[in-house]
Design an enzyme around this catalytic site. Structure first.
Site, PDB file in Angstrom:
ATOM      1  N   ARG A  49      -5.668  10.416  -1.033  1.00  0.00           N
ATOM      2  CA  ARG A  49      -5.393  10.795  -2.416  1.00  0.00           C
ATOM      3  C   ARG A  49      -6.684  11.010  -3.197  1.00  0.00           C
ATOM      4  O   ARG A  49      -6.767  11.895  -4.048  1.00  0.00           O
ATOM      5  CB  ARG A  49      -4.537   9.724  -3.081  1.00  0.00           C
ATOM      6  CG  ARG A  49      -3.124   9.663  -2.513  1.00  0.00           C
ATOM      7  CD  ARG A  49      -2.353   8.442  -3.020  1.00  0.00           C
ATOM      8  NE  ARG A  49      -2.809   7.207  -2.405  1.00  0.00           N
ATOM      9  CZ  ARG A  49      -3.115   6.094  -3.073  1.00  0.00           C
ATOM     10  NH1 ARG A  49      -3.009   6.069  -4.376  1.00  0.00           N
ATOM     11  NH2 ARG A  49      -3.517   5.022  -2.430  1.00  0.00           N
TER      12      ARG A  49
ATOM     13  N   HIS B 173       0.870  -1.173   0.000  1.00  0.00           N
ATOM     14  CA  HIS B 173       0.000   0.000   0.000  1.00  0.00           C
ATOM     15  C   HIS B 173       0.908   1.225   0.000  1.00  0.00           C
ATOM     16  O   HIS B 173       1.823   1.327   0.816  1.00  0.00           O
ATOM     17  CB  HIS B 173      -0.904   0.004   1.229  1.00  0.00           C
ATOM     18  CG  HIS B 173      -2.045   0.975   1.113  1.00  0.00           C
ATOM     19  ND1 HIS B 173      -1.860   2.339   1.158  1.00  0.00           N
ATOM     20  CD2 HIS B 173      -3.366   0.771   0.947  1.00  0.00           C
ATOM     21  CE1 HIS B 173      -3.033   2.934   1.021  1.00  0.00           C
ATOM     22  NE2 HIS B 173      -3.970   2.005   0.899  1.00  0.00           N
TER      23      HIS B 173
END
Length: 1315
Positions: A824, A801
């Site tokens: 994000r 990740h």
């Protein structure tokens, strides 16, 4: 498109009482009628050539209706007062906790204390409101309803002279008309509907309708109201009789006409609007349980006070014949007085005039109006066919649902010799004819707006074609309605008849599911692992009646599931529909496979994941009570499809993994009997118990004995005591190996580069890669499977990740806190230590992780300690708000993971430590990219928020890639069975993989779903989809019968998977597999016996006949091979449309029926040693089954281990295969492979009528010379010969004649079409 008047959709509909669909008598009655009503026997023919049969669904529905105690015509209202509780048992709703027991036995007198009913008449239509409330609030309820309906008349009634709609119709062209708030709401809906239906719905066609009405008198003199071409005046009116003649402001506050004579008839929409407003008003007054009906349209809130859903029944409409004989013609009546006398004598009372009957009711031909009202009332009462009109559906309504029905019988009148109904087709400018072939009735259920449901029901009817075209229209329109979505519909056509009900792909009907789940005994199931996959499996197994023990090695359940933050993916969900997200299967599957490129993305598993994604989201929302209304678009996704919970009212975030685990635990505690699922924590499974081969009859062939799991051994982690649990089935849901640092570390074995030297790895640093996993993620389930020989896949595929937080207080801690994907997705950007962007933040996790590792530098602490490579994740004020300020406070203030900066210069100087000029150039470049919609450097094309150098109040956090998920694991089938490898035989007669019996797996312990890189949001989805699948198959393991299919009955089954076989069996071929009821069941077919397959598509029942490719002794499924082009027949349309979990029906049919006993083969009592096979076209399918079975049992892996092989001179198979062209051949490679493996026992010869250039085998047709040379010849009775023929009927007839001519007796010949 508009209706002639609002009263046309009205007609008095009396409330009736009915039982809820799930009552036990209903189930039993359906089961009694089920096979009688569906049973069909095919005429003798080539069974491999599919044919189409049409079945009358109304017969089935009539059987259902006969068990109910109410009837209705169009949109009949059902509000049953008493509901019988199903008898207790493992398969009733009570076992699943779906019944509110005390309320179900409520007497009528008690019910009146909690349910108040008010009725009245407005706009010539009766209304009824049923509200959960004490008697003293009855007057308040009545006043609220009357107030709304009176307001509706003042705004929308064409009969009231100074109503707002009449003022609009009388206004001149160009005048800006100020709209009331009520009118604004309705006209904004009109504007939306006109757009999304592409003009199918258009209430502005009223002037043309009025023109037609004024000329109805002329119907006997040849006037045609179904055609605008014959009437120049109508053609002129049509130029302005549409919504384009009105200009509505964007805010909906003003309306301007573009033509003086443009007019509106908002009757239908206004009726739905008023119903919606009544419910809203009652809710504002504190009432929660509401049933509001006006003129047949319904909107509900909450539930009936008895604790069940509100529900409505929809009845089959009257036939065309009934309408023709019921609706009087003007010639028959002569005068309106005659009509009045007739209605009086019928006992129906005088015909009323409708105050809302269109815009200029005085100009309407009164005789026709009276006929219409009579026809409406006659149709509603069901005169002439009262007993023959069954119930089409009993529809339970969830909180907030609306339902409306529109039918072609609601106003019917004669125009010449045509029977015309009330719906106007705006596209053709025609009133529509009543017909047998067209759509006769449309019932629409929406979530929310009755107003839109009414419009869509009429619009669907205006499509005028077959139900499947109306369905395509509704499916296309529904996602574009914004906050309202179509959740159900029923489309009816008299021809057939065809009943098309909305059904989610991959879903099973309630009736079929009940029948399927009534065939087994309660099982004992052990689930190893207490995360989401484990609970999903346990709950689903419990719903089948199983007793479940769930073992969790930690002190508390939840595992990594409880730590998940991104959400759960799903396409075709209600939240997507509410937001107008136009997602589809093909995009979801493409995104999943593209993300996993480089590993195994098993197409069958991907299709199961995709098909069941919407049902997984629905299950969590409706059954478990999880809020999943928040949508986001994560990296690698084409659409917003990742669901998570909305923040609390105070703005606090609700971590989705933790919330889901909380809800599933609550479900087990509160909804299931206390002994249904037993949870044992601190219980680590250390061994899978197996049945010894000799206990299973041993292995008397060359095939290794199939492994069978019988239970587990586990260690009590508190006392270190060892316990053994026997089980009928075991489900492994133990998670992955993302933190396996043990001496038997799977990471060390498969990815040593991710581990530091301290843990035996060869990573680039001593630290190794950090992990977001809990210390419990040690791959226990994978190791248990490996210990008994199970297969694994993609064990080297480990996902990093990209954004786990680096804690500045403890930067070298190997366990990291996950930085949510939403950082994000909300607009955060990634910056390296030089102040430069270097990657598309919304790209795949693997891409972003690799970019950080290559473009950024390691962390160096104040005291010189070196940590992992990291980047800065920067959020401006708008991105922080998108992410959630409460969530940000948790990470920033509570955990100290973010640093604040007042502006970008400060961020560069005091936080990142880079040159401000470099960061400024980066931010300005990003702003320019956002302006043009694409970043030319990183190819980013989605910019969640604008970012400018002048932004203030910034935050930034250090993020680093960490081991997050392991894609590898145990290999499973599309039934969630753990697979083992077994070399079955030479020649690839049968597949090499087979399941470990009684062992299932789901979640991160498995592999083959995600390939090399899991798509964000698919982890929780995988847990639910495959957990439920594994639990359901485990819970039904103890079938009462060893075989599933019968020759006298249709058996409901579910579809399992489809396999592409162009490369294996021939061009345009696919293998379709169907679940049997139990994982250990066999089909019950002999070699050479074929099956019938039936399924419903677009209201038609299609049927085909096929020879299975699967062996008779294979367990859990049956498979067939189909041509997927036109040669496959209409049944292939159903097979192409059905999805995993979808409903199908199978029945055993006739055929050759070969039986194998040791090294002997028998047809009946006749021993067979030499087989001669003649196959024409698709008749090759049964021959393949026969060839494989013969060789497998006599000389292959299934041959007796201690017996010599038969003499090839006296035993074997010869095959002649005839086809038109080389393109038509199937199994070419298979036949050649078998012949290479068994040349002494098998030979085949192919004959083509139209061979390609260079062809060297048979040409033309099969004749006597072909048979003599390539089959067993001459015939000898002592040789135990059998000649088998399969192909088109004419082929079989010619071959039978030819064999007789060369001396083969009739008793030695078997032809499939004439056995």
């Amino acid at each position: 498109m508009a209706v002639l008047s609002v009263s046309l959709d009205a007609g008095r509909v009396d409330s009736i009482f009915a039982t809820y669909l799930w009552r036990n008598e209903m189930r039993e009655g359906i089961h009694r009628h089920f096979n009688t009503l569906l049973n069909l026997r095919p005429a003798p023919q080539l069974f491999n050539h599919p044919m189409t049969l049409f079945i009358n669904p109304s017969k089935i529905l009539h059987a259902m209706a006969s068990l109910a105690d109410g009837r209705a015509a169009a949109s009949a209202v059902v509000a049953p007062m008493n509901l019988r509780k199903p008898a207790a048992g493992p398969f009733t709703a009570s076992a699943a906790g779906g019944w509110n027991d005390p309320a179900l036995n409520m007497e009528e007198g008690e019910l009146k204390k909690v349910l108040q009913t008010v009725t009245g008449t407005r706009g010539a239509m009766q209304y009824i409101a049923k509200v959960g409330a004490p008697p003293e609030r009855l007057d308040e309820i009545h006043a609220l309803v009357e107030d709304v309906l009176k307001r509706a008349e003042q705004v929308f009634s064409l009969w009231i002279k100074d109503s707002e709609v009449n003022r609009i119709n009388q206004a001149p062209r160009g005048q800006a008309i100020d709209l009331s708030e009520d009118m604004s709401v309705v006209l904004l809906a009109v504007d939306k509907l006109y757009d999304v239906t592409k003009g199918v719905y258009d209430p502005a066609c009223s002037p043309l309708l009025q023109h037609y009405k004024q000329h109805l008198k002329q119907s006997l003199r040849g006037f045609d109201v179904t055609s605008v071409e014959q009437d120049p005046q109508a053609a002129a009116i049509a130029l302005y009789a549409h919504w384009g003649s009105f200009i509505l402001s964007k805010d909906g506050k003003t309306l301007t006409k573009a033509h003086d004579k443009a007019g509106l008839d908002l009757g239908g929409l206004a009726k739905g609007w008023a119903i919606d407003q009544c419910v809203a008003a009652l809710r504002r007054a504190g009432f929660n349980d509401i049933f509001m009906e006006w003129g047949g349209d319904v909107h509900v809130a909450g539930m009936h006070p008895t604790g069940r859903p509100w529900s409505v029944r929809v009845m089959e409409p009257p036939s065309v014949h009934t309408l023709q004989n019921t609706v009087p013609t003007p010639a028959a009546l002569g005068r309106q007085e005659s009509l009045r006398r007739m209605t009086d004598s019928s006992g129906m009372g005088p015909v009323p005039r409708s105050p809302l009957l269109s815009g200029h009711a005085k100009d309407v031909f009164e005789l026709q109006e009276a006929e219409a009202v009579l026809a409406d009332r006659t149709a509603s009462l069901g005169l002439g066919e009262e007993e023959a009109r069954p119930e089409l559906a009993n529809i339970p309504l969830r909180d907030g649902a609306s339902v409306t029905t529109s039918g072609d019988y609601m106003q019917v009148f004669w125009v010449g010799d045509k029977l015309i109904h009330h719906v106007f087709q705006s596209k053709t400018k025609r009133l529509m004819e009543v017909s047998s072939s067209g759509l006769a009735q449309a019932s629409i259920v929406t979530e929310g707006s009755c107003m839109l449901a009414d419009a869509l029901a009429t619009a669907a009817l205006a499509m005028g074609a077959v139900p499947k075209e109306a369905r395509a229209f509704l499916d296309a329109v529904s996602p574009r309605l914004g906050g309202t979505t179509v959740t159900d519909y029923l489309l009816y056509s008299r021809e057939g008849p065809k009943v098309l009900r909305h059904r989610v792909r991959g879903s099973e009907g309630d009736v079929a599911r009940d029948v399927r789940l009534s065939q087994h005994e309660p099982a004992r199931v052990v689930v190893a692992g207490g995360g989401l996959a484990g609970f999903s499996a346990a709950i689903e197994a419990a719903k089948t009646g199983a007793r479940v023990v769930l073992l969790e090695k930690e002190a508390r359940v939840g595992g990594n599931s409880a730590k998940a933050t991104s959400g759960i993916n799903g396409w075709g969900t209600l939240p997507q529909a509410r937001q107008g997200v136009m997602d589809e299967e093909k995009y979801f599957e493409r995104d999943t496979c593209r993300s996993g490129k480089g590993g195994l993305c098993d197409p069958s598993l991907i299709r199961v994941l995709s098909t069941q994604s919407a049902e997984a989201v629905r299950w969590l929302m409706d059954d478990m009570g999880v809020d999943l209304d928040e949508l986001s678009q994560l990296g690698g996704h084409a659409f917003k499809r990742t669901h998570r919970a909305r923040p609390t009212p105070s703005g606090d975030p609700r971590p989705i993994g933790w919330l889901i685990m909380e809800r599933v635990q609550a479900y087990v505690r509160e909804k299931l009997p206390p002994d249904q699922i037993e949870i044992r924590t601190s219980a680590r499974v250390v061994k899978l118990e197996m049945q010894e081969p000799q206990e299973n009859g041993g292995s008397t062939t060359h095939v290794p004995a199939q492994k069978t799991v019988t239970g587990v051994t586990y260690e009590d982690m508190a006392t270190h005591e060892i316990h053994t649990l026997e089980a009928d089935a075991v489900v492994l849901t133990t998670g992955g190996y993302g933190c396996d640092l043990s001496s038997t570390s799977l990471l060390k074995e498969h990815r040593p580069d991710l581990l530091g030297s301290a843990h035996g790895g060869n990573g680039s640093s001593d630290l190794g890669m950090p992990s977001t996993n809990g210390a419990f993620a040690t791959g226990d389930g994978v190791k248990l499977g490996l210990a008994l020989g199970a297969l694994t896949v993609d064990m080297d595929k480990v996902q990093l990740h990209p954004t786990s937080f680096v804690d500045p207080k403890d930067p070298v801690n190997p366990t990291k806190i996950l930085g949510p994907e939403a950082l994000r997705g909300s607009g955060g950007i990634l910056i390296n230590q030089e102040g430069r962007r270097f990657v598309n933040e919304l790209d795949l996790r693997s891409v972003v992780s690799n970019a950080i590792l290559t473009q950024c530098k390691p962390y160096v602490g104040a005291e010189g300690q070196v940590g992992n490579v990291y980047a800065w994740c920067v959020l401006n004020k708008e991105a922080q708000q998108n992410f959630g300020l409460s969530a940000l406070r948790f990470y920033k203030d509570a955990r100290g993971l973010f640093e604040a900066a007042k502006d970008f210069p400060t961020l560069a100087k005091d936080v990142i430590g880079c040159e401000p000029a470099a960061l400024k150039a980066t931010i300005e470049e990003y702003a320019q990219s956002a302006a043009i919609g694409v970043c030319l450097k990183t190819r980013k094309n989605a910019f969640p928020v604008p970012i400018a150098w002048t932004d203030t109040d910034l935050v930034a956090a250090r993020v680093t890639p960490s081991i997050h998920y392991t894609m590898g694991g145990l290999r499973i089938s599309a039934a969630a069975e753990v697979l083992e490898g077994a070399q079955m035989d030479r020649g690839n007669l049968y597949r090499k993989l087979r399941p470990v019996r009684r062992l299932f797996a789901a979640g991160e312990v498995t592999g083959g779903v995600h390939g090399a890189n899991r798509l964000g949001g698919n982890s929780l989805l995988e847990c639910v989809v495959f957990g439920r699948l594994a639990g359901g198959r485990a819970g039904t393991i103890k079938q009462r019968r060893p075989t599933c299919l019968e020759e006298e009955e249709w058996t409901p089954v579910t579809f399992r998977e489809v396999l592409q076989t162009d490369f294996k069996y021939g061009v345009n071929t696919m293998v379709f597999r169907f679940h049997l009821h139990g994982a250990l069941q066999q089909a019950g077919l002999a070699v050479g016996q074929f099956v019938a397959i039936r399924g419903e598509l677009d209201g038609e029942w299609l049927q085909g006949f096929y020879s299975p490719l699967s062996r008779p002794d294979e367990e859990g499924y049956v498979e067939i091979l189909c041509r997927t082009d036109t040669a496959g027949g209409q049944i292939i349309n159903f097979l192409n449309a059905v999805r995993p979990g979808g409903e199908c029906y199978l029945k055993a049919m006739g055929g050759l029926r070969l039986e194998f006993t040791g090294s002997q083969i028998f047809q009946g009592k006749r021993e067979i040693k030499q087989l001669s096979l003649l196959a024409g076209g698709t008749g090759i399918a049964p021959m393949i089954q026969i060839v494989r079975a013969y060789l497998y049992h006599l000389v292959g892996a299934g041959a007796p281990e201690n017996e010599p092989l038969p003499d090839p001179a006296t035993s074997g198979v010869r095959l002649v295969y005839a086809a038109e062209r080389e393109f038509d051949l199937a199994f070419t490679d298979t036949l050649q492979s078998i012949q290479r493996a068994y040349p002494a026992y098998f030979r085949h010869y192919v004959v083509l009528n139209k061979p390609p250039l260079g062809w060297t085998e048979g040409v033309g047709f099969v004749n006597a010379d072909t048979a003599r040379r390539h089959l067993y010849y001459p015939y000898e009775e002592s040789a135990h010969q059998l000649f088998v023929i399969c192909g088109p009927p004419v082929f079989e007839m010619v071959m039978c004649k030819m064999l007789g001519e060369i001396g083969v007796p009739q008793h030695a010949v078997f032809a499939y079409s004439n056995p």
